[in-house]
Design a protein around this motif. Structure first.
Motif, PDB file in Angstrom:
ATOM      1  N   VAL A 139     -35.300  10.062   5.889  1.00  0.00           N
ATOM      2  CA  VAL A 139     -34.689   9.975   7.214  1.00  0.00           C
ATOM      3  C   VAL A 139     -33.228  10.414   7.146  1.00  0.00           C
ATOM      4  CG1 VAL A 139     -34.007   8.389   9.062  1.00  0.00           C
ATOM      5  CG2 VAL A 139     -36.258   8.183   8.016  1.00  0.00           C
ATOM      6  N   MET A 140     -32.517  10.007   6.102  1.00  0.00           N
ATOM      7  CA  MET A 140     -31.120  10.416   5.958  1.00  0.00           C
ATOM      8  C   MET A 140     -31.009  11.934   5.834  1.00  0.00           C
ATOM      9  SD  MET A 140     -28.276   9.326   3.081  1.00  0.00           S
ATOM     10  CE  MET A 140     -29.039  10.349   1.820  1.00  0.00           C
ATOM     11  N   ASP A 141     -31.883  12.541   5.036  1.00  0.00           N
ATOM     12  CA  ASP A 141     -31.845  14.000   4.880  1.00  0.00           C
ATOM     13  C   ASP A 141     -32.118  14.695   6.200  1.00  0.00           C
ATOM     14  OD1 ASP A 141     -31.342  13.624   2.184  1.00  0.00           O
ATOM     15  OD2 ASP A 141     -33.453  13.822   1.603  1.00  0.00           O
ATOM     16  N   ILE A 142     -33.080  14.183   6.954  1.00  0.00           N
ATOM     17  CA  ILE A 142     -33.428  14.802   8.234  1.00  0.00           C
ATOM     18  C   ILE A 142     -32.278  14.665   9.225  1.00  0.00           C
ATOM     19  CG2 ILE A 142     -34.931  14.565  10.257  1.00  0.00           C
ATOM     20  CD1 ILE A 142     -37.204  13.874   8.302  1.00  0.00           C
ATOM     21  N   ALA A 143     -31.670  13.482   9.305  1.00  0.00           N
ATOM     22  CA  ALA A 143     -30.564  13.272  10.244  1.00  0.00           C
ATOM     23  C   ALA A 143     -29.395  14.203   9.934  1.00  0.00           C
ATOM     24  CB  ALA A 143     -30.112  11.816  10.200  1.00  0.00           C
ATOM     25  N   HIS A 144     -29.156  14.482   8.659  1.00  0.00           N
ATOM     26  CA  HIS A 144     -28.056  15.376   8.272  1.00  0.00           C
ATOM     27  C   HIS A 144     -28.409  16.842   8.501  1.00  0.00           C
ATOM     28  CE1 HIS A 144     -24.889  12.884   6.607  1.00  0.00           C
ATOM     29  NE2 HIS A 144     -25.781  12.127   5.986  1.00  0.00           N
ATOM     30  N   ASP A 145     -29.642  17.230   8.180  1.00  0.00           N
ATOM     31  CA  ASP A 145     -30.002  18.652   8.146  1.00  0.00           C
ATOM     32  C   ASP A 145     -30.573  19.183   9.457  1.00  0.00           C
ATOM     33  OD1 ASP A 145     -29.231  18.504   5.506  1.00  0.00           O
ATOM     34  OD2 ASP A 145     -31.283  18.332   4.730  1.00  0.00           O
ATOM     35  N   HIS A 146     -31.168  18.329  10.289  1.00  0.00           N
ATOM     36  CA  HIS A 146     -31.874  18.821  11.471  1.00  0.00           C
ATOM     37  C   HIS A 146     -31.312  18.283  12.784  1.00  0.00           C
ATOM     38  CE1 HIS A 146     -35.101  20.774   9.160  1.00  0.00           C
ATOM     39  NE2 HIS A 146     -34.940  19.772   8.308  1.00  0.00           N
ATOM     40  N   PHE A 147     -30.358  17.381  12.729  1.00  0.00           N
ATOM     41  CA  PHE A 147     -29.703  16.854  13.927  1.00  0.00           C
ATOM     42  C   PHE A 147     -28.192  16.853  13.671  1.00  0.00           C
ATOM     43  CE2 PHE A 147     -33.966  15.191  13.828  1.00  0.00           C
ATOM     44  CZ  PHE A 147     -34.393  15.281  15.153  1.00  0.00           C
ATOM     45  N   SER A 148     -27.407  16.864  14.741  1.00  0.00           N
ATOM     46  CA  SER A 148     -25.959  17.031  14.567  1.00  0.00           C
ATOM     47  C   SER A 148     -25.146  15.803  14.948  1.00  0.00           C
ATOM     48  CB  SER A 148     -25.472  18.234  15.393  1.00  0.00           C
ATOM     49  OG  SER A 148     -25.595  17.979  16.786  1.00  0.00           O
ATOM     50  N   TYR A 149     -25.785  14.696  15.327  1.00  0.00           N
ATOM     51  CA  TYR A 149     -25.021  13.509  15.735  1.00  0.00           C
ATOM     52  C   TYR A 149     -24.056  13.049  14.649  1.00  0.00           C
ATOM     53  CZ  TYR A 149     -27.801  12.627  19.975  1.00  0.00           C
ATOM     54  OH  TYR A 149     -28.377  12.702  21.215  1.00  0.00           O
ATOM     55  N   LEU A 150     -24.517  13.005  13.407  1.00  0.00           N
ATOM     56  CA  LEU A 150     -23.660  12.518  12.323  1.00  0.00           C
ATOM     57  C   LEU A 150     -22.496  13.465  12.071  1.00  0.00           C
ATOM     58  CD1 LEU A 150     -26.329  11.233   9.742  1.00  0.00           C
ATOM     59  CD2 LEU A 150     -25.240   9.999  11.620  1.00  0.00           C
ATOM     60  N   GLY A 152     -22.092  -0.987  13.488  1.00  0.00           N
ATOM     61  CA  GLY A 152     -23.111  -1.053  12.448  1.00  0.00           C
ATOM     62  C   GLY A 152     -24.477  -0.824  13.064  1.00  0.00           C
ATOM     63  N   VAL A 153     -25.357  -0.167  12.328  1.00  0.00           N
ATOM     64  CA  VAL A 153     -26.698   0.141  12.837  1.00  0.00           C
ATOM     65  C   VAL A 153     -27.710  -0.054  11.720  1.00  0.00           C
ATOM     66  CG1 VAL A 153     -28.126   1.781  14.108  1.00  0.00           C
ATOM     67  CG2 VAL A 153     -25.631   1.945  14.261  1.00  0.00           C
ATOM     68  N   ILE A 154     -28.713  -0.877  11.964  1.00  0.00           N
ATOM     69  CA  ILE A 154     -29.825  -1.034  11.021  1.00  0.00           C
ATOM     70  C   ILE A 154     -30.947  -0.129  11.493  1.00  0.00           C
ATOM     71  CG2 ILE A 154     -31.530  -2.636  10.083  1.00  0.00           C
ATOM     72  CD1 ILE A 154     -29.500  -4.852  10.333  1.00  0.00           C
ATOM     73  N   GLY A 155     -31.160   0.948  10.792  1.00  0.00           N
ATOM     74  CA  GLY A 155     -32.138   1.959  11.180  1.00  0.00           C
ATOM     75  C   GLY A 155     -31.423   3.210  11.640  1.00  0.00           C
ATOM     76  N   LEU A 156     -31.495   4.293  10.866  1.00  0.00           N
ATOM     77  CA  LEU A 156     -30.726   5.501  11.157  1.00  0.00           C
ATOM     78  C   LEU A 156     -31.332   6.346  12.266  1.00  0.00           C
ATOM     79  CD1 LEU A 156     -28.529   7.607  10.540  1.00  0.00           C
ATOM     80  CD2 LEU A 156     -29.931   8.405   8.623  1.00  0.00           C
ATOM     81  N   GLY A 157     -32.664   6.560  12.211  1.00  0.00           N
ATOM     82  CA  GLY A 157     -33.266   7.484  13.170  1.00  0.00           C
ATOM     83  C   GLY A 157     -32.624   8.849  13.048  1.00  0.00           C
ATOM     84  N   VAL A 158     -32.210   9.440  14.179  1.00  0.00           N
ATOM     85  CA  VAL A 158     -31.543  10.741  14.150  1.00  0.00           C
ATOM     86  C   VAL A 158     -30.029  10.587  14.196  1.00  0.00           C
ATOM     87  CG1 VAL A 158     -33.532  11.829  15.226  1.00  0.00           C
ATOM     88  CG2 VAL A 158     -31.623  11.090  16.664  1.00  0.00           C
ATOM     89  N   GLY A 159     -29.528   9.344  14.180  1.00  0.00           N
ATOM     90  CA  GLY A 159     -28.092   9.109  14.163  1.00  0.00           C
ATOM     91  C   GLY A 159     -27.456   9.054  15.534  1.00  0.00           C
ATOM     92  N   THR A 160     -28.221   8.693  16.570  1.00  0.00           N
ATOM     93  CA  THR A 160     -27.734   8.761  17.947  1.00  0.00           C
ATOM     94  C   THR A 160     -26.496   7.901  18.184  1.00  0.00           C
ATOM     95  OG1 THR A 160     -30.043   9.040  18.616  1.00  0.00           O
ATOM     96  CG2 THR A 160     -28.442   8.588  20.354  1.00  0.00           C
TER      97      THR A 160
END
Length: 753
Positions: free
Chosen positions: A588-599, A560-568
């Motif tokens: 932040v959720m949109d950015i983590a999905h669209d601009h980073f690939s960790y998720l 579990g993680v409180i705070g998404l950030g880039v999804g590291t």
């Protein structure tokens, strides 16, 4: 003395209740600075409503005023104490603006409205009692007294009240103070009625509107009366232009306060209590300007605004956009003081006779409300970046140019300004000279033309008008550079209720992509194959979070993680495992999905729950959906501003409900200004849990890792006795006298480093 005491107590309560009620509701809405901004907008508009009420009721016979106001004050007493009802906690992930405003209206609306009416209403009573008395000229000094009381309340709350009293005690104490205020204001109303009797408005405006010549003569006279606060304003009815000027000056002061506060607390340093500085400077300018004409001197503050406005816009991009705090605070603090002295000093110069006192305060309040609305509600929805501060500084220079030209009446300054602006365009776009050379030539020519205008017109104001217009041009020039800097290497920029987010790319060989909020990075990912799937920054394998995850016994860990950030943290996911994020900001959720690939790249099942983490986990527990986390990483801190509601006894109890019996809660407590480790250790000790601190200082060659401090909390004694944990753990030094943090009590002052 009665009138002064009433105004002092009301202003003290006015500013005391603002941080008190905001602290009550901040935990419910994510603890972000945007919540405080919405609160300020509410307070500004209720202040406006109070001034409208004061303006309307002041036209009634004094006896009727006393009756109506007494009824209103007694009705407000029925709403005490001012404690928000928990039913107002948000239930979804949408924009909470309307919910916050509604909550404030129901909880504090009527008492706050009554307190807001006091300043102009009691001053109008004072003016009526002392009609045809020399003391009537001092009526505007009561406004300075009210701002002094506000300043005392502003400083008293974080240093004298908050450290020693719980929120419930604070609310009851404020409610008791309101009862004292109620007695004073009712006594003031009926004392006025006894002194005047049934007479109808002894200050009824009977003077015809001023002609342009009379108004100019009045302004010239006021300019020569510096230092004499006993000279009453000319008894001429205000014109439409006067109302517009009052409105613009008041609005600009509020806009400057809010934009400077946001900038220095988010983009300079998120130092606890730093927000007090701009508000204290803002109130100080009101105190000085309304106390006496002595403090506001045009020959001092006009040049200060002309120089500091473009300097502040330049400072937005200086040193890579991160101007050091020892340089930024004098620049932006001094600039705020200069602009607000200009705004409030010109307000005092333009004040009407006491006949129109309540109308004057109404326009001042309307301006403040509009300024708050523009910054708190309009800017996040209309602008894609933090552009309101440079826009405000351009407006400050243009307003100074208008006031200067209005007094000087010279059109030569328009011709001179056009000449300089044309030269700037020619030098930069046709001759393509370096910007620094163009700037020096423009400054030199401006000084020569300003001197010529002063000599020709025999008036400093003519030169001031020219220089102010050129100051606005320089502000625009630097603002253009600031915009270019903000978009440099920026793949996308978005803004909403929670602030401005940017995705920036750096490097060529080992390209890295960052998520940036203010001056703080909230995670990064590297483009090369070796690091693309590796946890970086605050979540590397050697960090406290990485160490806790490595010790998980399950082959399919539930994280579990409180705070998404880039999804590291998703990089730690395993096939068949789960990673569940709690994130309050949908952007932040949109950015983590669209601009980073960790998720997307994680082999685990990844879930993102939108909304405040603590409230979401409370609802899950109430519905029987306990998550059974192996590790819960608590890392929702924005810059160095911490959402306190995520680090209290009640919060820890909620986290432990969702943990497996041997699970670990990893608090990320890295902070430049606050020593949070003893707070977490004390929370763990209070309920019989184990706590260890893990510090990680990676070697310079591990550029993908950041220095971190985590405190790991668990029921599992075997975990803290593990040799790897023992070897990495650091003693947590307790803070003497530190009280346990709860939802009802916490004290940042005690944990300052």
């Amino acid at each position: 003395m009665l009138y002064a005491s009433t105004i002092f107590v009301s202003a003290f309560l006015l500013f005391l209740v603002q941080p008190l009620i905001a602290k009550h509701i901040l935990p419910w809405f994510g603890g972000t600075a945007a919540v405080w901004t919405i609160c300020l907008v509410f307070f500004q508009f209720l202040l406006l409503a109070g001034y409208i009420y004061a303006d309307r009721i002041s036209r009634l016979p004094v006896r009727r005023q006393a009756i109506v106001h007494t009824v209103l004050v007694l009705a407000a007493c029925l709403m005490l104490p001012v404690i928000p009802d928990a039913s107002w906690k948000p239930t979804g992930d949408g924009d909470p603006t309307l919910r916050i405003l509604s909550l404030l209206a129901v909880t504090i609306g009527l008492p706050y409205l009554v307190v807001c009416t006091t300043g102009p209403l009691v001053q109008s009573w004072f003016a009526r009692v002392h009609v045809n008395d020399p003391r009537q000229a001092r009526v505007y000094r009561l406004f300075a007294l009210s701002n002094l009381a506000s300043l005392i309340a502003l400083v008293a709350y974080p240093f004298a009240l908050e450290p020693y009293a719980s929120l419930r005690v604070q609310s009851w104490a404020w409610s008791a103070g309101f009862l004292l205020f109620a007695a004073l204001v009712i006594a003031s109303a009926w004392r006025t009625e006894r002194r005047i009797g049934a007479a109808i408005d002894p200050l009824a405006p009977t003077v015809p509107p001023a002609t342009d010549g009379a108004r100019a003569e009045s302004a010239q006279s006021a300019d020569g009366a510096e230092g004499n606060s006993e000279v009453p304003p000319a008894a001429t009815a205000p014109r439409l232009a006067d109302y517009a000027l009052w409105l613009c000056l008041a609005a600009l002061g509020t806009v400057m306060l809010l934009t400077i506060t946001t900038h220095i607390t988010q983009d300079v340093a998120s130092v606890p209590f730093l927000w007090i500085l701009p508000l204290a400077l803002y109130l100080l300018t009101f105190i000085l300007c309304f106390d006496s004409d002595f403090w506001y001197r045009r020959w001092i503050f006009w040049p200060a605004v002309i120089v500091l406005a473009p300097a502040m816009v330049w400072g937005l991009r200086a040193s890579g956009g991160v101007l050091q705090i020892e340089h930024a605070l004098p620049l932006f603090g001094g600039g705020l003081f200069a602009v607000c002295m200009f705004c409030h000093g010109e307000l005092v110069r333009a004040r009407p006779a006491p006949q129109w006192l309540t109308r004057f305060y109404l326009m001042v309040s309307l301006g403040g409300a509009l300024g708050g609305l523009l910054v708190g509600v309009g800017a996040p929805r209309l602008l894609d970046g933090p552009w309101e501060l440079p826009m405000a500084l351009i407006a400050a220079s243009l307003l100074l140019a208008y006031v200067s030209r209005r007094l000087a009446g010279s059109y030569l300054m328009i011709l001179a300004a056009s000449l300089v602006l044309g030269l700037i365009w020619y030098l930069e776009h046709k001759l393509i000279l370096p910007k620094n050379n163009v700037l020096m030539i423009a400054i030199g020519l401006s000084a020569v033309l300003a001197g010529a205008l002063i000599a020709m017109r025999r008036s400093i104001r003519a030169g001031g008008a020219l220089l102010a217009a050129l100051s606005a041009a320089f502000c625009f020039w630097f603002a253009r550079d600031y915009a270019s800097f903000m978009f440099d290497n920026t793949q996308m920029m978005t803004r909403n209720f929670y602030g401005t987010l940017r995705v920036k790319d750096y490097g060529t060989i080992s390209q890295s992509r960052y998520l940036v909020h203010g001056v703080i990075s909230h995670g990064r990912q590297y483009g090369d194959a070796d690091l693309r799937h590796r946890p970086t920054s605050y979540y590397s394998e050697s960090s406290g979070a990485g160490l806790a995850i490595a010790k998980v016994q399950s082959a399919r860990p539930h994280l579990g993680v409180i705070g998404l950030g880039v999804g590291t943290i998703a990089a730690y996911g395993q096939p068949g495992g789960k990673v569940r994020y709690y994130e309050i900001n949908p952007a932040v959720m949109d950015i983590a999905h669209d601009h980073f690939s960790y998720l997307k790249d994680s082999p685990a099942a990844v879930e993102v729950v939108l909304g405040d983490a603590r409230l979401s986990m409370e609802r899950e527990a109430a519905g029987g959906a306990l998550q059974q986390f192996d590790v819960l990483v608590v890392d929702a801190f924005s810059s160095d501003s911490i959402p306190v509601h995520l680090i209290t006894r009640e919060a820890l109890a909620i986290y432990m409900q969702h943990m497996k019996p041997d699970g670990v809660v990893a608090f990320h407590v890295s902070n430049r200004f606050l020593n949070l480790s003893p707070v977490v250790a004390q929370l763990a000790q209070d309920v019989g849990l184990h706590a260890v601190e893990i510090d990680d200082v990676p070697p310079p060659e591990n550029y993908w890792q950041d220095t971190t401090t985590y405190v790991l909390v668990t029921r599992n004694r075997a975990f803290v006795d593990d040799p790897d944990i023992v070897a990495r753990s650091v003693d947590i030094k307790p803070i003497p006298g530190l009280a346990l943090w709860t939802d009802d009590y916490n004290n940042l002052f005690r944990i300052l480093k």
